[in-house]
Design a protein around this motif. Structure first.
Motif, mmCIF file in Angstrom:
data_model
loop_
_atom_site.group_PDB
_atom_site.id
_atom_site.type_symbol
_atom_site.label_atom_id
_atom_site.label_comp_id
_atom_site.label_asym_id
_atom_site.label_seq_id
_atom_site.Cartn_x
_atom_site.Cartn_y
_atom_site.Cartn_z
ATOM 1 N N PHE A 157 109.080 34.818 34.753
ATOM 2 C CA PHE A 157 109.350 33.699 35.650
ATOM 3 C C PHE A 157 110.228 32.662 34.953
ATOM 4 N N LEU A 158 109.873 32.314 33.709
ATOM 5 C CA LEU A 158 110.660 31.332 32.965
ATOM 6 C C LEU A 158 112.043 31.883 32.624
ATOM 7 N N TRP A 159 112.146 33.182 32.428
ATOM 8 C CA TRP A 159 113.430 33.820 32.165
ATOM 9 C C TRP A 159 114.357 33.665 33.376
ATOM 10 N N ILE A 160 113.793 33.809 34.572
ATOM 11 C CA ILE A 160 114.580 33.624 35.813
ATOM 12 C C ILE A 160 114.937 32.155 36.005
ATOM 13 N N HIS A 161 113.977 31.259 35.682
ATOM 14 C CA HIS A 161 114.197 29.803 35.811
ATOM 15 C C HIS A 161 114.658 29.471 37.239
ATOM 16 N N PRO A 162 113.812 29.763 38.240
ATOM 17 C CA PRO A 162 114.265 29.684 39.636
ATOM 18 C C PRO A 162 114.519 28.273 40.170
ATOM 19 N N ASN A 182 109.994 24.242 36.175
ATOM 20 C CA ASN A 182 109.679 25.656 35.991
ATOM 21 C C ASN A 182 108.460 25.871 35.096
ATOM 22 N N GLY A 183 108.336 25.068 34.023
ATOM 23 C CA GLY A 183 107.198 25.218 33.130
ATOM 24 C C GLY A 183 105.886 24.970 33.836
ATOM 25 N N ARG A 184 105.840 23.880 34.612
ATOM 26 C CA ARG A 184 104.611 23.561 35.338
ATOM 27 C C ARG A 184 104.256 24.660 36.332
ATOM 28 N N VAL A 185 105.268 25.153 37.079
ATOM 29 C CA VAL A 185 104.996 26.183 38.087
ATOM 30 C C VAL A 185 104.588 27.506 37.419
ATOM 31 N N THR A 197 96.801 27.184 30.553
ATOM 32 C CA THR A 197 97.432 25.970 30.053
ATOM 33 C C THR A 197 96.840 25.537 28.725
ATOM 34 N N ALA A 198 95.538 25.767 28.533
ATOM 35 C CA ALA A 198 94.901 25.391 27.265
ATOM 36 C C ALA A 198 95.530 26.141 26.102
#
Length: 370
Positions: free
Chosen positions: A173-178, A183-186, A212-213
């Motif tokens: 998901f982060l690689w796509i960076h939509p 993006n980090g939060r989602v 998240t922890a």
């Protein structure tokens, strides 16, 4: 090979922990609900802190009863709202474009510094990621890439592959960076949604583990492990998955202890009440009443007679004092049954300090508990 072996060992151990979760739980649901709320606040602060937000745990807890209009607190509130949105979803339902975009919309709503010019919409421009070598795909490919991502995220896989499934989806998901921002939060919210879908929930439906922890325990390690996987090689992917699974394993081990009510009373809530007395936040008789409420879960005025001897009128005055301090709360408005308010008054921050002493506080929040 050593890294690969650690990944396999921890993945299998996680399945053992998950299988045992809730089987021998003695902590009453009422306490689990309050602890769930506390951890929801903690993880929202962690997710915002990763992005540079400096809102403290104590400010976030205080905002539960005293609304804070600052942008920093709005970001934390948004993350909590998004987590609640996930909690209300059917855990077995598929993730969709609409869900992903809605999580983004909620996360960036009414924000300036950490907002997005198009809340809830995939980016319409090409972007670069600050301090990263990876260049995300063109905006023209985002929708197709996200369709492929959803196909992958919604796969039905053997139990032994669940954790790797979540780890790989998080990185991809982060690689796509939509989105242009957020993006980090989602990505962290979607990882939680996938863990929930894979059965990582408590017996009463509350989150058992939140990824998240893991990221908050080692922010630099988080970014380094993600970067290692950006070239999509097996070695980089294994490095990232090992980081992810190692952290989830450690977190679930700690959270499993909260199922033991003796541990909750003697190692968490009891010591927090002691801290409350030492700080002048409660008298010895009030602390006695709080301990009775801790043990009985729900109490009436008569149950508190050992702490508040005397007439019924005198006891009512003492109880009113605990209600005004937000240390006790009514089970329902106007009712005469009370429960310990774990997040009220000064008890919530002291619980956080105790969690820190027990090693439950992600490293990124260490400065808050000093």
């Amino acid at each position: 090979m050593a890294t690969d072996s650690e990944l396999i060992i921890r993945a299998f151990e996680l399945e053992r922990l998950r299988g045992n979760f809730g089987v021998t739980a003695t902590t009453p649901p009422e306490f689990l609900v309050s602890l769930h709320t506390l951890f929801q606040v903690l993880m929202s602060v962690v997710s915002a802190r990763i992005e540079g937000n400096r809102t403290t745990i104590y400010e976030a807890i205080r905002a539960i009863s005293e609304p804070d209009p600052s942008e920093g607190q709005r970001e934390v509130d948004n993350i909590q709202k998004a987590m609640s949105f996930i909690d209300q979803m059917d855990p077995e339902g598929p993730l969709t474009h609409a869900i992903v975009r809605e999580l983004h919309r909620i996360s960036v709503d009414n924000l300036t510094r950490e907002g997005d010019p198009n809340p809830g919409k995939y980016r319409g421009v090409d972007v670069e990621i600050s301090k990263a070598d990876h260049l995300p795909p063109s905006h023209l490919q985002v929708h197709a890439e996200m369709s492929d991502w959803l196909d992958f995220a919604n796969r039905s896989l053997p139990t032994s592959q669940h954790m790797l499934h979540v780890a790989i989806a998080h990185h991809r998901f982060l690689w796509i960076h939509p989105f242009r921002n957020g993006n980090g939060r989602v990505s962290r919210l979607l990882s939680y949604a996938m863990l929930r879908r894979h059965g990582f929930v408590s017996p009463i439906g509350l989150r058992a583990v939140n990824p998240t922890a893991v990221f908050g325990n080692d922010r630099d390690g988080y970014y380094a492990a993600l970067a290692a996987a950006d070239n999509l090689t097996n070695q980089g992917t294994v490095e990232w998955c090992t980081f992810f699974v190692r952290g989830i394993h450690t977190d679930l081990e700690r959270l499993s202890k909260l199922q033991d009510f003796d541990f909750v009373q003697n190692s968490l809530v009891g010591p927090a009440i002691d801290r409350l007395v030492a700080s002048g936040g409660a008298s010895l008789s009030e602390a006695y009443a709080l301990r009775i409420a801790m043990q009985k879960i729900l109490v009436r005025a008569g149950d508190l007679q050992p702490a508040f001897p005397g007439t019924a009128s005198q006891r009512s005055i003492a109880i009113r004092g605990l209600l005004e301090k937000n240390l006790l709360a009514q089970e329902r408005p106007g009712g005469r049954t009370y429960h310990l308010n774990l997040l009220g008054g000064r008890l919530g921050p002291l619980l956080v300090r105790q969690l820190d002493d027990l090693g439950y506080l992600p490293h990124i929040l260490k400065d808050d508990a000093g």
